[in-house]
Write a protein that holds these residues in place. Structure first.
Motif, PDB file in Angstrom:
ATOM      1  N   TYR A 135       0.869  -1.174   0.000  1.00  0.00           N
ATOM      2  CA  TYR A 135       0.000   0.000   0.000  1.00  0.00           C
ATOM      3  C   TYR A 135       0.908   1.228   0.000  1.00  0.00           C
ATOM      4  O   TYR A 135       1.796   1.351   0.855  1.00  0.00           O
ATOM      5  N   VAL A 136       0.699   2.142  -0.960  1.00  0.00           N
ATOM      6  CA  VAL A 136       1.535   3.337  -1.068  1.00  0.00           C
ATOM      7  C   VAL A 136       0.672   4.585  -0.925  1.00  0.00           C
ATOM      8  O   VAL A 136      -0.285   4.777  -1.682  1.00  0.00           O
ATOM      9  N   ASP A 137       1.007   5.411   0.052  1.00  0.00           N
ATOM     10  CA  ASP A 137       0.330   6.696   0.265  1.00  0.00           C
ATOM     11  C   ASP A 137       1.063   7.750  -0.563  1.00  0.00           C
ATOM     12  O   ASP A 137       2.205   8.096  -0.269  1.00  0.00           O
ATOM     13  N   GLU A 138       0.379   8.254  -1.597  1.00  0.00           N
ATOM     14  CA  GLU A 138       0.995   9.228  -2.501  1.00  0.00           C
ATOM     15  C   GLU A 138       0.497  10.656  -2.261  1.00  0.00           C
ATOM     16  O   GLU A 138       0.523  11.486  -3.165  1.00  0.00           O
ATOM     17  N   ILE A 197       5.408   8.711  -7.369  1.00  0.00           N
ATOM     18  CA  ILE A 197       6.567   7.925  -6.941  1.00  0.00           C
ATOM     19  C   ILE A 197       6.876   6.787  -7.908  1.00  0.00           C
ATOM     20  O   ILE A 197       8.046   6.464  -8.148  1.00  0.00           O
ATOM     21  N   CYS A 198       5.855   6.173  -8.492  1.00  0.00           N
ATOM     22  CA  CYS A 198       6.103   5.052  -9.410  1.00  0.00           C
ATOM     23  C   CYS A 198       6.871   5.524 -10.634  1.00  0.00           C
ATOM     24  O   CYS A 198       7.827   4.872 -11.072  1.00  0.00           O
ATOM     25  N   GLY A 248      -4.025   8.544  -2.798  1.00  0.00           N
ATOM     26  CA  GLY A 248      -3.535   9.917  -2.890  1.00  0.00           C
ATOM     27  C   GLY A 248      -4.618  10.913  -2.532  1.00  0.00           C
ATOM     28  O   GLY A 248      -5.757  10.539  -2.238  1.00  0.00           O
ATOM     29  N   THR A 249      -4.268  12.185  -2.559  1.00  0.00           N
ATOM     30  CA  THR A 249      -5.214  13.241  -2.220  1.00  0.00           C
ATOM     31  C   THR A 249      -5.373  14.207  -3.386  1.00  0.00           C
ATOM     32  O   THR A 249      -4.464  14.352  -4.212  1.00  0.00           O
ATOM     33  N   PHE A 250      -6.524  14.860  -3.447  1.00  0.00           N
ATOM     34  CA  PHE A 250      -6.765  15.898  -4.443  1.00  0.00           C
ATOM     35  C   PHE A 250      -6.574  17.300  -3.869  1.00  0.00           C
ATOM     36  O   PHE A 250      -6.804  18.287  -4.545  1.00  0.00           O
ATOM     37  N   GLY A 296      -9.948  12.610  -2.002  1.00  0.00           N
ATOM     38  CA  GLY A 296      -8.798  11.833  -2.448  1.00  0.00           C
ATOM     39  C   GLY A 296      -9.236  10.645  -3.283  1.00  0.00           C
ATOM     40  O   GLY A 296     -10.388  10.558  -3.703  1.00  0.00           O
ATOM     41  N   TYR A 297      -8.327   9.732  -3.524  1.00  0.00           N
ATOM     42  CA  TYR A 297      -8.637   8.589  -4.388  1.00  0.00           C
ATOM     43  C   TYR A 297      -7.904   7.347  -3.892  1.00  0.00           C
ATOM     44  O   TYR A 297      -6.926   7.425  -3.145  1.00  0.00           O
TER      45      TYR A 297
END
Length: 288
Positions: free
Chosen positions: A85-88, A102-103, A118-120, A129-130
């Protein structure tokens, strides 16, 4: 979970009732040790095999300004069949040649990430966010997450703002505004970070990202640094305990593509003056 993950991740993991193991900050080798030990020992009491193991990291660590070693972590997760799980929140729209996060920056295939969140509210100037994941995962979240079941959806105006921001960043609007903003963000961030190092401050994190933490250390200097900067026309964000360790208080600068060189030079001049006044130049003297 990374030892320096954001408090929202920490609280979310705790409220899930899952068993939590913490690995050293952005340390793939320690992550492998923790995973191996967890797999060997199994679940508490009866030592049954784990049904699922999820590794949680951030793209850019919001208090450290460091960029995640994602390729190494993905490799370890694949090796031990763990989900990732990656928090962007801070990296989407800020990292990568086209702002894809990051990817793109680390050269990792997004298909290798099980959950991208991630967040908007930052790069896209919107709200909410999404979560990007498999259809099965999204369907499960939609039917089980209290945040989705009981909260209002995004307003049409906010949704359009976010879609327009995507178009601008990708260049679909027929302009170079998005590309120029991404370049300005990287240039401004690297310039500001270089100047903070030049004037003798202790700076955390990596180049190429907009978060620049400057160490204050002593809690008694937090208010003094903030107030003296404000007197000179520069508002700064200072952070202390419990958001950080008691002895690792810091000022956290978030650089924008909208900052001009004149804006940055003014801020640098003020910070230089105040850092001398409150003795923060630890790179030049042990006493600051």
């Amino acid at each position: 979970s990374d030892s320096l993950n954001h408090l929202s991740i920490v609280n979310g993991a705790r409220s899930s009732t899952a068993q939590i193991r913490v690995f050293k900050h952005d340390d793939p080798s320690n992550l492998e040790e923790v995973l191996r030990e967890a797999i060997i020992n199994g679940q508490p009491r009866y030592h049954r095999p784990w049904k699922k193991i999820v590794v949680m990291v951030e793209g850019i660590y919001s208090m450290e300004g460091g960029i995640c070693k994602l390729p190494e972590i993905v490799k370890i997760c694949k090796k031990y069949k763990a989900y990732i799980y990656v928090d962007e929140a801070h990296s989407i729209g800020a990292l990568g040649k086209s702002g894809r996060g990051i990817c793109e920056y680390r050269g990792v295939n997004p298909k290798d990430i099980d959950i991208l969140m991630g967040t908007f509210t930052k790069s896209f100037s919107g709200m909410g966010g999404y979560i990007a994941a498999s259809n099965e995962m999204i369907d499960y979240i939609r039917s089980h997450s209290a945040g989705i079941l009981y909260h209002n959806s995004l307003s049409p105006i906010v949704a359009q703002q976010i879609l327009t921001a995507f178009r601008v960043i990708r260049g679909d609007d027929g302009t170079n505004i998005g590309k120029n903003k991404l370049n300005n963000l990287v240039n401004n961030s690297n310039y500001f970070r270089s100047e903070m190092i030049r004037i003798g401050l202790h700076v955390y994190g990596d180049f190429d990202n907009p978060i620049v933490p400057v160490l204050i250390y002593a809690p008694c200097k937090i208010a003094a640094f903030s107030r003296e900067c404000l007197k000179r026309g520069v508002a700064v964000v200072v952070v202390g305990f419990p958001a950080t360790s008691v002895i690792l208080s810091r000022a956290r600068f978030c650089i924008s593509a909208g900052h001009t060189k004149e804006d940055l030079d003014k801020a640098i001049s003020v910070i230089d003056e105040v850092a001398t006044l409150v003795c923060l130049k630890y790179n030049k003297s042990i006493l600051g």
